[in-house]
Structure formats: C-alpha cells, structure tokens
Design a protein around this motif. Structure first.
Motif, PDB file in Angstrom:
ATOM      1  N   GLU A 122       2.207   5.068   0.521  1.00  0.00           N
ATOM      2  CA  GLU A 122       2.036   6.077   1.552  1.00  0.00           C
ATOM      3  C   GLU A 122       1.156   7.207   1.016  1.00  0.00           C
ATOM      4  OE1 GLU A 122       6.328   6.331   3.586  1.00  0.00           O
ATOM      5  OE2 GLU A 122       6.388   6.261   1.397  1.00  0.00           O
TER       6      GLU A 122
ATOM      7  N   HIS B 158      -2.471   6.775  -3.402  1.00  0.00           N
ATOM      8  CA  HIS B 158      -3.061   7.119  -2.102  1.00  0.00           C
ATOM      9  C   HIS B 158      -3.207   8.641  -2.074  1.00  0.00           C
ATOM     10  CE1 HIS B 158      -2.987   6.273   2.540  1.00  0.00           C
ATOM     11  NE2 HIS B 158      -4.081   6.882   2.136  1.00  0.00           N
TER      12      HIS B 158
ATOM     13  N   GLU C 202       0.837  -1.205   0.000  1.00  0.00           N
ATOM     14  CA  GLU C 202       0.000   0.000   0.000  1.00  0.00           C
ATOM     15  C   GLU C 202       0.872   1.254   0.000  1.00  0.00           C
ATOM     16  OE1 GLU C 202      -2.681   2.076   3.347  1.00  0.00           O
ATOM     17  OE2 GLU C 202      -3.493   0.151   2.622  1.00  0.00           O
TER      18      GLU C 202
ATOM     19  N   TYR D 195       8.045   4.355  -7.806  1.00  0.00           N
ATOM     20  CA  TYR D 195       7.338   4.927  -6.651  1.00  0.00           C
ATOM     21  C   TYR D 195       7.456   6.441  -6.772  1.00  0.00           C
ATOM     22  CZ  TYR D 195       5.593   4.759  -1.790  1.00  0.00           C
ATOM     23  OH  TYR D 195       4.840   4.850  -0.641  1.00  0.00           O
TER      24      TYR D 195
ATOM     25  N   LYS E 223       1.602   9.195  -2.381  1.00  0.00           N
ATOM     26  CA  LYS E 223       2.474   8.433  -3.267  1.00  0.00           C
ATOM     27  C   LYS E 223       1.661   7.502  -4.169  1.00  0.00           C
ATOM     28  CE  LYS E 223       6.580   9.861  -1.946  1.00  0.00           C
ATOM     29  NZ  LYS E 223       7.543  10.497  -2.891  1.00  0.00           N
TER      30      LYS E 223
END
Length: 421
Positions: free
Chosen positions: A26, A378, A24, A303, A29
């Motif tokens: 942050e 997220h 998952e 990421y 991100k």
C-alpha cells in the motif's frame, strides 16, 4: 544486487511477474526481508543460526519418524530424502524429515517457499505453529480452569505427490491445500478440540478456496511452485499460489475473538498421514527419482512504513541475498497548482539512492536525489515548482542509482498530464 537495467511498463494494475514477491504494498508501506525466517539454501549445510534438523517436541506421525539424516543442503536446495528405516523403531518404519526454525517469533507478515514435492504418499509441507500455553480467563466455550490451554497452527501448504485412495486425494496432488487451526485442551482431562477453516478437506472445513489449483492438471511433484501466506492480523490470512491470490481465511473464532494473536515457529517437513493411504512402498522409498522433497528457498517479510527500519531478529551476514529485481515503476502523477504529486513502486535488495528527474524534449529540467530503504516499497513524493510551467512534452522518471551517476534501473518515463485541483 542485480546490475542489469530492468524496465517495467507503467500500469495502474499489478503486472504479471515471473519471480516471487509479496503483494503490491500500500502507499507508504514497504516489504523487507525477515532474516530469521528466510534462506536461499545456497550453502552446503543448514544454517545453524536459523534451523534445527529435527522438531523440538514431535517425533512424527507413525509410521514416519523425523530423521536428521534425511536432511541435506546441496545444489541450491534444502532436500529431504525420505527412506525406509534401517531398524524399525516400534511403530515407526519410515524416515521422514523435519527442519524447524530456531526462532519462535514469526508473527504478522508474508511467508513464502518455493519447492517441489516428492512423488510419494508423504507430504511436503510449509507451516507455522506454536506450543500449547495456559488459557487466561473464560473463553467463548464458557470454560475457565487451571488445566485448559491453547495453541495455533497455520498450514500454508500440505502437498502430496502420490496417489491417495480418497476422493479428495487429487486436491493434494494438483493444487495448494491450506488451513488454519486453533487447538484447545479443555478442562476435562485428555480433551482436545480443533477449530479449523481452510481449503484442506482432510483436516479442515474445505472452504474458502479461490484459485488454488495448478494449471493444466499439473501436479506438485512435477515442478517447483511458490506457496505463500500473508498473515495479516489476528483474524485473517490470505494465501497465494505462484503469485496469484488463492484464497482467504477468516480464522475460526469459536474459542476466542482474536485467535491468531501469538508468534509461531516455522516448519518445513515431510510426514505420513492417517488418511493418506496406501503408504509408500520400500521400492518407492528407495527410488531417488521420486523420494525427495526439494526446497529451493523460504522467504519471510515484515510489512513496515516505507521510511522506517525493520528491527531484525537475526542480522544477515555479508551482502543481501538476490531477492528483488531492482526496478522502479511510476504509479500515478497529479499536478496541483505549482506542485507535481506522484507515487512510485521500487525494489532493491540494498539501501539505494534514487534520482527523480523531470525532462522536457529529452533535456533534464529538474532533478533531486532521495534515499530509499531496502525492500519493496510504495512511495509518495512531490516536486514543488517555483512557478507554473508548461508541461507539454514533459516526462517524469525515477532512476535507481548504482553509483552517483551510474543508473541501476529506471522506470518507464511518464508524460505529465495537467490535472489542476
């Protein structure tokens, strides 16, 4: 893109998933596919933009030599069919296979592959590495010369389906063996050192394993499993087995302070080991029921900030592969004066519009559209209200839109709880 509505139950904890994806993200991100090191293997041949059917610098470890004829793409898999060599080549008598990435720029990110190992005493592997380069300056060993050099290796998994005649053999058959290596060619001619940490007891220090066993005694040749590593930074790598956390390595710093600081290439290959005995027999290598390693897919992810593009090193051709299950999940809500603050997770293979909707007594009282970038993100957002309102029986929902009005996926509606700051 999946058009079936998919609902995820609201939870403050990670859900148990039946499909693979990175951890998952942050808040703020997002994970996005890195096309240069990802392949669903749904074609008929290797994608020559991405892969070599051999290794640039290595023939293989005797008695197995990398042989391009063992590599094929069919039935949705990249397959390596190990076999006896028709004509032995000196110390080489077995044909294994190597698929290596064209790119040599794989860096910090998430790397995963789903495969089923052969049932031979040959490995089915997934790893990253780079070439030896001169070492600049003095290292932690106190050496400084023109001759010395260093390289890195990240063994995400080495699986062996056969029965090795060593006490640790079952580890390679029944779980995920991973390692980190920092290689050093010293100032003395011919000297070479390896600084290793990881679960692999044959080539590492056998430490830092957490939950790296397959369930119920299952073995690596019986089913497909997903093996993954999150290369977080210059010093840390986290490992995952079938989406479960399998262990963490703090990379050995004997040679230098930040060892995992250079990009690497990717390898998917089969090989024999000096410690992996007995060797597969000619009868085993001729048995198509046990001699083949099946790679369903390999996926790699950047990421990045949730609202930023990831600069692709290899652009995709055509539509995005079907990676993510289009969905939205509200994580939390908070009412602060006249603002409703909230965050949510979403997944989408393509850039997508989202409809944020407040409803009361099943009637929409507020909505807005936002643009979301492809990936697994997220997001933090807020709704500013013109005045205070009664939130009794009020719900918040996030919809991903297929068209202006057709909903692709929706979160579970969440009742707003008043929590005045």
């Amino acid at each position: 893109m999946k058009l079936t509505k998919f609902l995820l139950t609201l939870s403050l904890f990670s859900s148990s998933l039946v499909y693979a994806k990175p951890p998952e993200p942050e808040l703020g991100k997002r994970w996005v596919i890195n096309n240069a090191y990802s392949d669903e293997f749904n074609g008929k041949t290797l994608d020559k933009r991405k892969w070599l059917d051999h290794h640039r610098t290595w023939k293989g470890r005797p008695p197995a030599m990398f042989d391009p004829s063992t590599v094929s793409v069919k039935n949705g898999n990249m397959q390596i069919a190990n076999k006896m060599m028709e004509k032995p080549n000196k110390k080489y008598t077995i044909s294994g296979g190597a698929v290596q990435s064209i790119g040599q720029t794989a860096y910090h990110g998430f790397y995963e592959s789903r495969f089923k190992a052969s049932r031979l005493n040959m490995s089915t592997t997934f790893w990253l590495s780079n070439r030896n380069v001169p070492f600049e300056g003095k290292n932690h060993l106190g050496q400084d010369c023109e001759r010395d050099g260093w390289s890195m290796e990240l063994d995400i998994v080495e699986a062996v389906g056969g029965v090795i005649d060593k006490a640790f053999g079952a580890n390679f058959r029944q779980g995920m063996q991973y390692n980190t290596h920092v290689w050093y060619s010293g100032c003395e001619k011919g000297s070479r050192s390896r600084f290793s940490k990881g679960a692999n007891v044959a080539e590492g220090d056998g430490t830092q394993a957490f939950n790296n066993k397959l369930p119920d005694g299952e073995e690596v040749w019986q089913n497909y499993n997903t093996y993954a590593a999150w290369w977080k930074n210059e010093n840390q790598v986290d490992f995952y087995l079938n989406d479960g956390f399998a262990g963490r390595i703090q990379v050995d710093t004997t040679l230098l302070e930040k060892p995992y600081s250079r990009p690497m290439s990717m390898q998917l290959l089969t090989e024999t080991y000096d410690w992996g005995r007995p060797l597969p027999t000619p009868e085993q290598l001729a048995d198509d029921a046990i001699n083949t390693s099946y790679y369903d897919w390999v996926r790699s992810y950047y990421y990045v900030d949730v609202d930023k593009d990831a600069k692709q090193q290899l652009e995709r051709v055509g539509k995005a592969d079907d990676i993510f299950v289009e969905s939205a999940t509200i994580k939390n809500t908070r009412l602060v004066l006249n603002s409703l603050e909230f965050s949510y997770l979403y997944e989408s293979d393509e850039n997508v519009n989202a409809l944020i909707e407040l409803s009361k007594n099943n009637q929409s009282i507020f909505s807005k559209k936002v643009k979301l970038k492809a990936g697994y993100g997220h997001v933090a957002d807020q709704i500013k209200l013109s005045k205070a309102m009664d939130f009794d029986k009020t719900q918040l929902t996030v919809h991903l839109l297929h068209t202006e009005t057709e909903k692709l996926a929706s979160s579970e509606p969440v009742k707003i709880k008043v929590n005045v700051k």
